[in-house]
Design an enzyme around this catalytic site. Sequence first.
Site, PDB file in Angstrom:
ATOM      1  N   ASN A   9      85.856  26.212  18.277  1.00 16.65           N
ATOM      2  CA  ASN A   9      86.941  27.107  19.497  1.00 16.65           C
ATOM      3  C   ASN A   9      87.624  27.259  19.395  1.00 16.65           C
ATOM      4  OD1 ASN A   9      86.277  27.247  22.195  1.00 16.65           O
ATOM      5  ND2 ASN A   9      86.153  25.150  22.932  1.00 16.65           N
ATOM      6  N   PHE A  10      88.004  28.663  19.998  1.00 15.32           N
ATOM      7  CA  PHE A  10      89.150  29.632  20.224  1.00 15.32           C
ATOM      8  C   PHE A  10      89.928  28.470  21.512  1.00 15.32           C
ATOM      9  CE2 PHE A  10      89.658  33.280  17.300  1.00 15.32           C
ATOM     10  CZ  PHE A  10      88.380  32.491  16.459  1.00 15.32           C
ATOM     11  N   LYS A  11      89.355  27.838  22.752  1.00 18.01           N
ATOM     12  CA  LYS A  11      89.720  28.012  23.717  1.00 18.01           C
ATOM     13  C   LYS A  11      90.641  28.981  24.550  1.00 18.01           C
ATOM     14  CE  LYS A  11      89.108  22.741  23.110  1.00 18.01           C
ATOM     15  NZ  LYS A  11      89.587  21.211  23.251  1.00 18.01           N
ATOM     16  N   HIS A  93      80.747  21.662  27.754  1.00 18.75           N
ATOM     17  CA  HIS A  93      82.262  21.332  27.159  1.00 18.75           C
ATOM     18  C   HIS A  93      82.144  20.494  28.263  1.00 18.75           C
ATOM     19  CE1 HIS A  93      85.942  20.660  25.002  1.00 18.75           C
ATOM     20  NE2 HIS A  93      85.286  21.343  24.026  1.00 18.75           N
ATOM     21  N   GLU A 141      80.363  14.403  21.919  1.00 25.61           N
ATOM     22  CA  GLU A 141      81.926  14.972  21.649  1.00 25.61           C
ATOM     23  C   GLU A 141      82.679  13.797  22.758  1.00 25.61           C
ATOM     24  OE1 GLU A 141      83.796  18.807  20.581  1.00 25.61           O
ATOM     25  OE2 GLU A 141      82.472  19.120  22.724  1.00 25.61           O
ATOM     26  N   ILE A 146      89.137  14.226  22.163  1.00 26.77           N
ATOM     27  CA  ILE A 146      89.096  15.973  22.442  1.00 26.77           C
ATOM     28  C   ILE A 146      90.319  15.671  22.195  1.00 26.77           C
ATOM     29  CG2 ILE A 146      89.493  17.796  23.341  1.00 26.77           C
ATOM     30  CD1 ILE A 146      85.963  17.415  24.000  1.00 26.77           C
ATOM     31  N   GLY A 181      88.442  15.275  17.713  1.00 30.14           N
ATOM     32  CA  GLY A 181      90.232  15.180  16.807  1.00 30.14           C
ATOM     33  C   GLY A 181      89.157  15.225  15.645  1.00 30.14           C
ATOM     34  N   ALA A 202      88.638  22.464  17.227  1.00 26.53           N
ATOM     35  CA  ALA A 202      89.300  23.995  17.963  1.00 26.53           C
ATOM     36  C   ALA A 202      90.582  23.404  17.179  1.00 26.53           C
ATOM     37  CB  ALA A 202      89.688  23.573  19.812  1.00 26.53           C
ATOM     38  N   SER A 203      91.834  22.950  17.285  1.00 26.73           N
ATOM     39  CA  SER A 203      92.907  23.294  17.573  1.00 26.73           C
ATOM     40  C   SER A 203      93.340  22.539  16.161  1.00 26.73           C
ATOM     41  CB  SER A 203      93.931  21.677  18.653  1.00 26.73           C
ATOM     42  OG  SER A 203      93.724  20.838  17.896  1.00 26.73           O
TER      43      SER A 203
END
Length: 228
Positions: A9-11, A93, A141, A146, A181, A202-203
């Site tokens: 997920n690029f958010k 989400h 999630e 997160i 996480g 994501a991150s």
Amino acid sequence: MRLPILIINFKAYREAAGKRAVELAKAAEKVAKELGVSIAVAPNHLELALVAASVDIPVYAQGVDVEKAGAYTAHVALENLREAGAVGVILNHSEAPLKLNDLAKYVEGGKAMGLDVVVCAPDPLTSLAAAALGPHAVAVEPPELIGTGRAVSKYKPETVVKTVELVSAHFPNVAVITGAGIESGEDVEAALRLGTRGVLLASAAVKAKDPYQKIMELAKPLVAAGPP
């Protein structure tokens, strides 16, 4: 949806904005081809069409808030996503929650359009309720994990196990994936050992100094997990 799967997920991260979104997607595509695994990317709506036109791996939308195209200023419809090249959509989400009636409409509408549908949920019982709507997958999630670097597969494994048990017992055709996480290949491996069929993250990938190497690390456990 090909399982097991890694969904990135690029958010709305600046590291995945504009041309950087394409670069990140191409890194994911390279890993997917080299390892022979399933990796999907979910760029921001602004970059979705650009990314979809640039790579051959599945491109998912991060969400939707209108079912049908029409006079809806500043909204995104399911039809818009498909026209932009998306082959899947992430719904509910924790950063973009939906009302139940809307969620049900989008799940049904997305499947009718041939989109892969992933519904996020915070806990096992909500995941079970989400699975009842008939998506292709539910992603459990816990929102408190997160973006923390504290992987759900290590800090709340019981949540993952219970979700897998409940959904598998009642809706065996709905895959369970997990997220929150996830930072390392070890986290992904742990999630798969708990019975999931993939991860949503994501991150860890988007903010990595070397996205290709990081995605390679995150995706390698999928090789051993193999097809269902």
